[in-house]
Design a protein around this motif. Structure first.
Motif, PDB file in Angstrom:
ATOM      1  N   SER A 178       9.826 -33.912  -5.080  1.00 59.41           N
ATOM      2  CA  SER A 178       8.975 -34.975  -5.597  1.00 59.41           C
ATOM      3  C   SER A 178       8.063 -34.421  -6.679  1.00 59.41           C
ATOM      4  O   SER A 178       7.858 -33.210  -6.782  1.00 59.41           O
ATOM      5  CB  SER A 178       8.124 -35.569  -4.474  1.00 59.41           C
ATOM      6  OG  SER A 178       7.171 -34.617  -4.010  1.00 59.41           O
ATOM      7  N   VAL A 179       7.513 -35.316  -7.474  1.00 61.77           N
ATOM      8  CA  VAL A 179       6.444 -34.988  -8.403  1.00 61.77           C
ATOM      9  C   VAL A 179       5.190 -35.689  -7.914  1.00 61.77           C
ATOM     10  O   VAL A 179       5.267 -36.752  -7.302  1.00 61.77           O
ATOM     11  CB  VAL A 179       6.767 -35.403  -9.844  1.00 61.77           C
ATOM     12  CG1 VAL A 179       7.911 -34.573 -10.387  1.00 61.77           C
ATOM     13  CG2 VAL A 179       7.109 -36.878  -9.939  1.00 61.77           C
ATOM     14  N   GLY A 180       4.052 -35.107  -8.159  1.00 59.23           N
ATOM     15  CA  GLY A 180       2.830 -35.706  -7.658  1.00 59.23           C
ATOM     16  C   GLY A 180       1.598 -35.027  -8.211  1.00 59.23           C
ATOM     17  O   GLY A 180       1.610 -34.481  -9.317  1.00 59.23           O
ATOM     18  N   PHE A 181       0.516 -35.053  -7.420  1.00 55.65           N
ATOM     19  CA  PHE A 181      -0.750 -34.479  -7.834  1.00 55.65           C
ATOM     20  C   PHE A 181      -1.541 -34.053  -6.611  1.00 55.65           C
ATOM     21  O   PHE A 181      -1.247 -34.469  -5.479  1.00 55.65           O
ATOM     22  CB  PHE A 181      -1.548 -35.507  -8.646  1.00 55.65           C
ATOM     23  CG  PHE A 181      -1.879 -36.763  -7.871  1.00 55.65           C
ATOM     24  CD1 PHE A 181      -0.969 -37.806  -7.779  1.00 55.65           C
ATOM     25  CD2 PHE A 181      -3.110 -36.896  -7.221  1.00 55.65           C
ATOM     26  CE1 PHE A 181      -1.257 -38.953  -7.065  1.00 55.65           C
ATOM     27  CE2 PHE A 181      -3.405 -38.043  -6.497  1.00 55.65           C
ATOM     28  CZ  PHE A 181      -2.480 -39.070  -6.424  1.00 55.65           C
ATOM     29  N   TYR A 182      -2.509 -33.209  -6.853  1.00 56.09           N
ATOM     30  CA  TYR A 182      -3.421 -32.792  -5.799  1.00 56.09           C
ATOM     31  C   TYR A 182      -4.736 -33.549  -5.924  1.00 56.09           C
ATOM     32  O   TYR A 182      -5.252 -33.765  -7.030  1.00 56.09           O
ATOM     33  CB  TYR A 182      -3.719 -31.297  -5.894  1.00 56.09           C
ATOM     34  CG  TYR A 182      -2.662 -30.420  -5.268  1.00 56.09           C
ATOM     35  CD1 TYR A 182      -1.619 -29.911  -6.038  1.00 56.09           C
ATOM     36  CD2 TYR A 182      -2.705 -30.089  -3.922  1.00 56.09           C
ATOM     37  CE1 TYR A 182      -0.648 -29.104  -5.473  1.00 56.09           C
ATOM     38  CE2 TYR A 182      -1.739 -29.269  -3.347  1.00 56.09           C
ATOM     39  CZ  TYR A 182      -0.714 -28.785  -4.126  1.00 56.09           C
ATOM     40  OH  TYR A 182       0.237 -27.983  -3.572  1.00 56.09           O
ATOM     41  N   SER A 183      -5.277 -33.953  -4.793  1.00 55.33           N
ATOM     42  CA  SER A 183      -6.601 -34.554  -4.751  1.00 55.33           C
ATOM     43  C   SER A 183      -7.267 -34.130  -3.455  1.00 55.33           C
ATOM     44  O   SER A 183      -6.698 -34.306  -2.373  1.00 55.33           O
ATOM     45  CB  SER A 183      -6.499 -36.080  -4.827  1.00 55.33           C
ATOM     46  OG  SER A 183      -7.793 -36.668  -4.733  1.00 55.33           O
ATOM     47  N   GLY A 184      -8.456 -33.547  -3.595  1.00 54.55           N
ATOM     48  CA  GLY A 184      -9.143 -33.083  -2.394  1.00 54.55           C
ATOM     49  C   GLY A 184      -8.372 -32.037  -1.630  1.00 54.55           C
ATOM     50  O   GLY A 184      -8.470 -31.959  -0.404  1.00 54.55           O
ATOM     51  N   GLY A 185      -7.575 -31.268  -2.374  1.00 57.35           N
ATOM     52  CA  GLY A 185      -6.802 -30.212  -1.736  1.00 57.35           C
ATOM     53  C   GLY A 185      -5.527 -30.671  -1.070  1.00 57.35           C
ATOM     54  O   GLY A 185      -4.815 -29.870  -0.455  1.00 57.35           O
ATOM     55  N   ARG A 186      -5.225 -31.939  -1.182  1.00 52.20           N
ATOM     56  CA  ARG A 186      -4.032 -32.487  -0.542  1.00 52.20           C
ATOM     57  C   ARG A 186      -3.057 -32.955  -1.617  1.00 52.20           C
ATOM     58  O   ARG A 186      -3.462 -33.476  -2.656  1.00 52.20           O
ATOM     59  CB  ARG A 186      -4.397 -33.665   0.348  1.00 52.20           C
ATOM     60  CG  ARG A 186      -3.202 -34.325   1.020  1.00 52.20           C
ATOM     61  CD  ARG A 186      -3.617 -35.526   1.845  1.00 52.20           C
ATOM     62  NE  ARG A 186      -2.447 -36.295   2.274  1.00 52.20           N
ATOM     63  CZ  ARG A 186      -2.515 -37.424   2.964  1.00 52.20           C
ATOM     64  NH1 ARG A 186      -3.675 -37.903   3.337  1.00 52.20           N
ATOM     65  NH2 ARG A 186      -1.407 -38.050   3.297  1.00 52.20           N
ATOM     66  N   TYR A 187      -1.766 -32.779  -1.353  1.00 53.15           N
ATOM     67  CA  TYR A 187      -0.720 -33.183  -2.276  1.00 53.15           C
ATOM     68  C   TYR A 187      -0.301 -34.620  -2.008  1.00 53.15           C
ATOM     69  O   TYR A 187      -0.068 -35.008  -0.859  1.00 53.15           O
ATOM     70  CB  TYR A 187       0.493 -32.261  -2.127  1.00 53.15           C
ATOM     71  CG  TYR A 187       1.675 -32.666  -2.966  1.00 53.15           C
ATOM     72  CD1 TYR A 187       2.773 -33.306  -2.401  1.00 53.15           C
ATOM     73  CD2 TYR A 187       1.690 -32.435  -4.341  1.00 53.15           C
ATOM     74  CE1 TYR A 187       3.856 -33.682  -3.173  1.00 53.15           C
ATOM     75  CE2 TYR A 187       2.772 -32.809  -5.114  1.00 53.15           C
ATOM     76  CZ  TYR A 187       3.851 -33.428  -4.523  1.00 53.15           C
ATOM     77  OH  TYR A 187       4.921 -33.800  -5.296  1.00 53.15           O
ATOM     78  N   TYR A 188      -0.219 -35.397  -3.098  1.00 56.09           N
ATOM     79  CA  TYR A 188       0.241 -36.779  -3.028  1.00 56.09           C
ATOM     80  C   TYR A 188       1.430 -36.920  -3.972  1.00 56.09           C
ATOM     81  O   TYR A 188       1.341 -36.545  -5.149  1.00 56.09           O
ATOM     82  CB  TYR A 188      -0.857 -37.747  -3.453  1.00 56.09           C
ATOM     83  CG  TYR A 188      -2.049 -37.768  -2.526  1.00 56.09           C
ATOM     84  CD1 TYR A 188      -3.088 -36.866  -2.695  1.00 56.09           C
ATOM     85  CD2 TYR A 188      -2.122 -38.680  -1.473  1.00 56.09           C
ATOM     86  CE1 TYR A 188      -4.182 -36.871  -1.853  1.00 56.09           C
ATOM     87  CE2 TYR A 188      -3.215 -38.692  -0.621  1.00 56.09           C
ATOM     88  CZ  TYR A 188      -4.239 -37.792  -0.814  1.00 56.09           C
ATOM     89  OH  TYR A 188      -5.322 -37.793   0.018  1.00 56.09           O
ATOM     90  N   GLU A 189       2.530 -37.485  -3.458  1.00 50.55           N
ATOM     91  CA  GLU A 189       3.724 -37.636  -4.291  1.00 50.55           C
ATOM     92  C   GLU A 189       3.808 -39.047  -4.874  1.00 50.55           C
ATOM     93  O   GLU A 189       3.377 -40.024  -4.255  1.00 50.55           O
ATOM     94  CB  GLU A 189       4.990 -37.342  -3.468  1.00 50.55           C
ATOM     95  CG  GLU A 189       5.358 -38.369  -2.411  1.00 50.55           C
ATOM     96  CD  GLU A 189       4.626 -38.159  -1.104  1.00 50.55           C
ATOM     97  OE1 GLU A 189       3.780 -37.237  -1.016  1.00 50.55           O
ATOM     98  OE2 GLU A 189       4.912 -38.921  -0.151  1.00 50.55           O
TER      99      GLU A 189
END
Length: 121
Positions: free
Chosen positions: A96-107
């Motif tokens: 998957s592609v995604g981003f980090y926010s608050g140290g957590r990965y979101y796809e």
């Protein structure tokens, strides 16, 4: 966004496999990425994730110490090195592609066809 996973197969417990994920160029270099898996009858779960530059990685407790995620931005490819495979690692693996926010990965909701990994005892 196009994601193409490869490298799965049928192996025995204790063996190793390396999965690859090729992604569209602009998407790949600008995004964090992750590996997920879905076993029959179970929900898809995040296995490992990696930041855009590969400087930080995270792995699920179930694979920590056995799986390594890494990427080669020059080749637009991400990898999952899987060692000491167990029967419970049997699943379809997706990147998957995604981003980090608050140290957590979101796809993002983009998925390839996946690659089957089957580990026999």
């Amino acid at each position: 966004v196009q994601l193409v996973e490869s490298g799965g197969g049928l192996v025995q417990a204790g063996d190793s496999l390396r999965l690859s994920c090729e992604a569209s160029g602009s998407t790949f270099t600008g995004s964090a990425m992750g590996w997920h898996r879905q076993a029959p009858g179970k929900q898809r779960e995040l296995v490992a994730s990696i930041t855009r530059n590969g400087g930080r990685t995270n792995c699920a407790d179930s694979v920590k110490g056995r799986f390594t995620i890494f990427r080669d931005n020059a080749k637009n490819t991400m990898y999952l090195q899987m060692n000491s495979l167990k029967t419970e690692d049997t699943a379809v693996y997706y990147c998957s592609v995604g981003f980090y926010s608050g140290g957590r990965y979101y796809e993002y909701d983009y998925w390839g066809q996946g690659t089957q990994v089957t580990v026999s005892s």
